[in-house]
Scaffold this active site. Structure first.
Site, PDB file in Angstrom:
ATOM      1  N   GLU A 142     -17.854  12.787 -53.652  1.00 45.29           N
ATOM      2  CA  GLU A 142     -17.436  12.342 -52.674  1.00 45.29           C
ATOM      3  C   GLU A 142     -15.378  12.308 -53.024  1.00 45.29           C
ATOM      4  O   GLU A 142     -15.397  11.138 -53.903  1.00 45.29           O
ATOM      5  CB  GLU A 142     -18.200  11.058 -52.454  1.00 45.29           C
ATOM      6  CG  GLU A 142     -17.546   9.980 -50.581  1.00 45.29           C
ATOM      7  CD  GLU A 142     -16.639   9.430 -51.176  1.00 45.29           C
ATOM      8  OE1 GLU A 142     -14.872   9.695 -50.752  1.00 45.29           O
ATOM      9  OE2 GLU A 142     -16.446   8.349 -51.465  1.00 45.29           O
ATOM     10  N   SER A 149     -11.125  11.464 -57.028  1.00 49.95           N
ATOM     11  CA  SER A 149     -10.010  11.984 -56.383  1.00 49.95           C
ATOM     12  C   SER A 149     -10.294  13.065 -56.595  1.00 49.95           C
ATOM     13  O   SER A 149     -11.087  13.700 -57.082  1.00 49.95           O
ATOM     14  CB  SER A 149      -8.481  11.699 -57.576  1.00 49.95           C
ATOM     15  OG  SER A 149      -8.757  13.054 -58.687  1.00 49.95           O
ATOM     16  N   CYS A 157     -10.785   5.080 -49.810  1.00 47.62           N
ATOM     17  CA  CYS A 157     -10.742   6.452 -49.794  1.00 47.62           C
ATOM     18  C   CYS A 157     -11.125   6.881 -48.164  1.00 47.62           C
ATOM     19  O   CYS A 157     -10.558   7.089 -47.141  1.00 47.62           O
ATOM     20  CB  CYS A 157     -11.719   7.427 -49.679  1.00 47.62           C
ATOM     21  SG  CYS A 157     -13.383   6.812 -50.010  1.00 47.62           S
ATOM     22  N   TRP A 205     -13.156   3.335 -60.183  1.00 47.01           N
ATOM     23  CA  TRP A 205     -12.377   1.794 -59.820  1.00 47.01           C
ATOM     24  C   TRP A 205     -12.239   0.541 -58.864  1.00 47.01           C
ATOM     25  O   TRP A 205     -12.621  -0.048 -58.654  1.00 47.01           O
ATOM     26  CB  TRP A 205     -11.152   1.390 -61.144  1.00 47.01           C
ATOM     27  CG  TRP A 205      -9.859   2.138 -59.835  1.00 47.01           C
ATOM     28  CD1 TRP A 205      -9.806   3.472 -60.591  1.00 47.01           C
ATOM     29  CD2 TRP A 205      -8.809   1.851 -59.132  1.00 47.01           C
ATOM     30  NE1 TRP A 205      -8.443   4.020 -60.136  1.00 47.01           N
ATOM     31  CE2 TRP A 205      -7.976   2.953 -58.941  1.00 47.01           C
ATOM     32  CE3 TRP A 205      -9.579   0.411 -57.856  1.00 47.01           C
ATOM     33  CZ2 TRP A 205      -7.144   2.427 -57.602  1.00 47.01           C
ATOM     34  CZ3 TRP A 205      -8.017   0.683 -57.007  1.00 47.01           C
ATOM     35  CH2 TRP A 205      -7.111   1.740 -57.261  1.00 47.01           C
ATOM     36  N   ASN A 206     -12.194   1.470 -57.602  1.00 47.54           N
ATOM     37  CA  ASN A 206     -11.821   0.966 -56.093  1.00 47.54           C
ATOM     38  C   ASN A 206     -13.427  -0.353 -56.100  1.00 47.54           C
ATOM     39  O   ASN A 206     -12.695  -0.676 -55.178  1.00 47.54           O
ATOM     40  CB  ASN A 206     -10.614   1.880 -54.762  1.00 47.54           C
ATOM     41  CG  ASN A 206     -11.742   3.170 -55.010  1.00 47.54           C
ATOM     42  OD1 ASN A 206     -12.839   2.991 -55.810  1.00 47.54           O
ATOM     43  ND2 ASN A 206     -11.509   3.616 -53.454  1.00 47.54           N
TER      44      ASN A 206
END
Length: 475
Positions: free
Chosen positions: A250, A229, A284, A150-151
């Site tokens: 990733e 994650s 991240c 979502w980021n």
């Protein structure tokens, strides 16, 4: 901007097989933006079947033709950049400036891989014994399942879709349920650009786990590309193992930001603001642990506190705001808990730390006297919090920087020669020396240790979607 609210399977927008939908919210005020189709397991498998049926035709499409479609996507996203950014703001909550930057970054992957599509190489050589000619081809790996977070709802989708299509693969995209509208818009742009039916598919299963497992056990699926994650990445790797599905990961980061003795403090603070506050810290690549030399820590802390205090926070729809909302109240509460725990462990709250009553907002926050090894130093904060640890020996700083299961990115500020020497000793896939931003479609993005497998972007990115085939020819 109007974005589809349905699944995209075999070239058609359509509702879920059972008609179910889920709500998409604006995290700035909690209002409902849309009701999006909740894919069933059958929908997901239908998307894989469509991708499998389309694979041979797309793989046989001339590279130049694939390239032109990707270039058209770049042109369209660039022309619609402001509306695109507005859509990202609405469902993700980030500041408009961050969304505009993401929109441009996302478009660049289509331009970069449009150029890479026509440069897929191979090899041709005589065997050492002279008995055969060795020909090595690089062929599309096959149907690819792409799972995005979502980021960065736009850039993480295009960073996977573009190389996959450039390589000749067909794909099934599963975006995060918090941000499906951005992904649906990107898929609609691909449809408008002329991508054949079945080559790109979009599914949004809720819950995701069983449906993703079913897709990874479908015999046609040969590639998994996941951004998210580390915890979820481990689960997906176990699922992928059953069918030996090639996996690119990733995963999480825990980026150290090291300020060496003699560093230019003004430059370090400027870089720290970029490294920490891009996307409101929900990245991240965000600087997570600040290791500052004893001789500079007081000055650095004072200056970064002033800089953080000057940030305006509010809804991203107001373009003057520099810090938007986190994606959900749950994310906000996680950040707040980390800060509260750090203070309980002895850290000093120099700025922020108070949760607003309305929206999923968390203010710019500075913590000093943080103990290395505390919880806030062990996991991704994913929010606008600067946690400062002091050190008095460079070897100690390097040891602390490497004291993590993660190895995605690190930042080093100091004299260029010393900073480069330190960068070479930090165990991370990427190190920024005297820079606050490192991501670039032309550079290989990825980490070491439990931050992932493989690389995205650059010429390496397309290799994740290609397999080498050796053909030996009698001479």
């Amino acid at each position: 901007m109007i974005s589809p609210h349905d699944l995209f399977i075999d070239g058609q927008w359509r509702p879920a097989a059972d008609g179910r939908r889920f709500a998409v919210h604006d995290p700035a005020d909690g209002s409902e933006l849309a009701q999006f189709a909740a894919a069933t397991e059958a929908d997901c498998l239908a998307a894989v079947d469509a991708a499998a049926d389309a694979l041979a035709g797309w793989a046989a499409t001339p590279p130049r033709q694939r390239s032109e479609i990707l270039r058209t996507c770049f042109d369209t996203l660039t022309a619609e950049r402001e509306q695109f950014a507005g859509l990202i703001v609405a469902e993700n909550g980030k500041a408009y400036a961050d969304a505009l930057g993401e929109a441009s970054y996302a478009a660049e992957f289509f331009r970069w891989f449009a150029e890479e599509a026509v440069r897929i190489g191979g090899d041709f050589r005589l065997s050492p014994s002279g008995d055969k000619t060795i020909v090595v081809r690089r062929d599309p790996i096959g149907v690819s399942v792409l799972i995005t977070p979502w980021n960065f709802p736009a850039a993480m989708a295009t960073r996977k879709i573009a190389p996959a299509l450039a390589a000749g693969c067909s794909v099934v995209l599963k975006p995060a349920s918090q941000t499906p509208l951005t992904a649906a818009y990107v898929v609609e742009v691909l449809r408008r650009a002329g991508v054949p039916a079945g080559v790109v598919n979009l599914v949004t299963p809720v819950p995701a786990g069983p449906a993703v497992s079913a897709m990874l056990h479908h015999p046609a699926v040969r590639k998994l590309s996941f951004t998210g994650s580390t915890e979820v990445g481990r689960l997906l790797l176990r699922e992928a193992a059953d069918q030996v599905v090639s996996s690119s990961m990733e995963l999480g980061g825990n980026a150290p930001f090291v300020v060496l003795p003699g560093a230019d403090v003004d430059a370090a603070v400027e870089g720290a603001m970029l490294a920490k506050m891009r996307n409101g810290g929900s990245a991240c690549t965000a600087a997570n642990r600040f290791y500052v030399h004893d001789s500079l820590v007081e000055d650095f802390t004072a200056r970064i506190t002033v800089a953080m205090k000057g940030i305006t926070m509010g809804p991203g729809a107001d373009r003057s705001n520099e810090l938007g909302a986190l994606v959900s109240p749950e994310e906000r509460d996680k950040v707040a808990r980390l800060v509260d725990q750090a203070v309980a462990d002895g850290a000093t709250l120099a700025l922020g730390g108070e949760t607003p009553e309305v929206g999923a907002f968390y203010p710019p926050t500075v913590l000093t006297d943080v103990r290395h090894g505390s919880e806030i130093n062990q996991i991704e904060i994913f929010g606008p919090v600067t946690a400062i640890v002091s050190f008095n020996d460079v070897d100690e700083a390097i040891a602390m920087a490497n004291d993590t299961i993660y190895g995605l990115i690190a930042y080093v500020y100091g004299d260029p020669a010393q900073a480069l020497a330190v960068a070479q000793r930090i165990d991370a896939g990427m190190v920024a020396v005297n820079r606050g931003v490192l991501s670039d479609p032309a550079a290989p993005f990825g980490g070491t240790k439990q931050s992932g497998l493989g690389r995205e972007g650059s010429s390496e990115g397309i290799l994740e979607f290609l397999e080498e085939k050796y053909i030996g020819i009698e001479v």
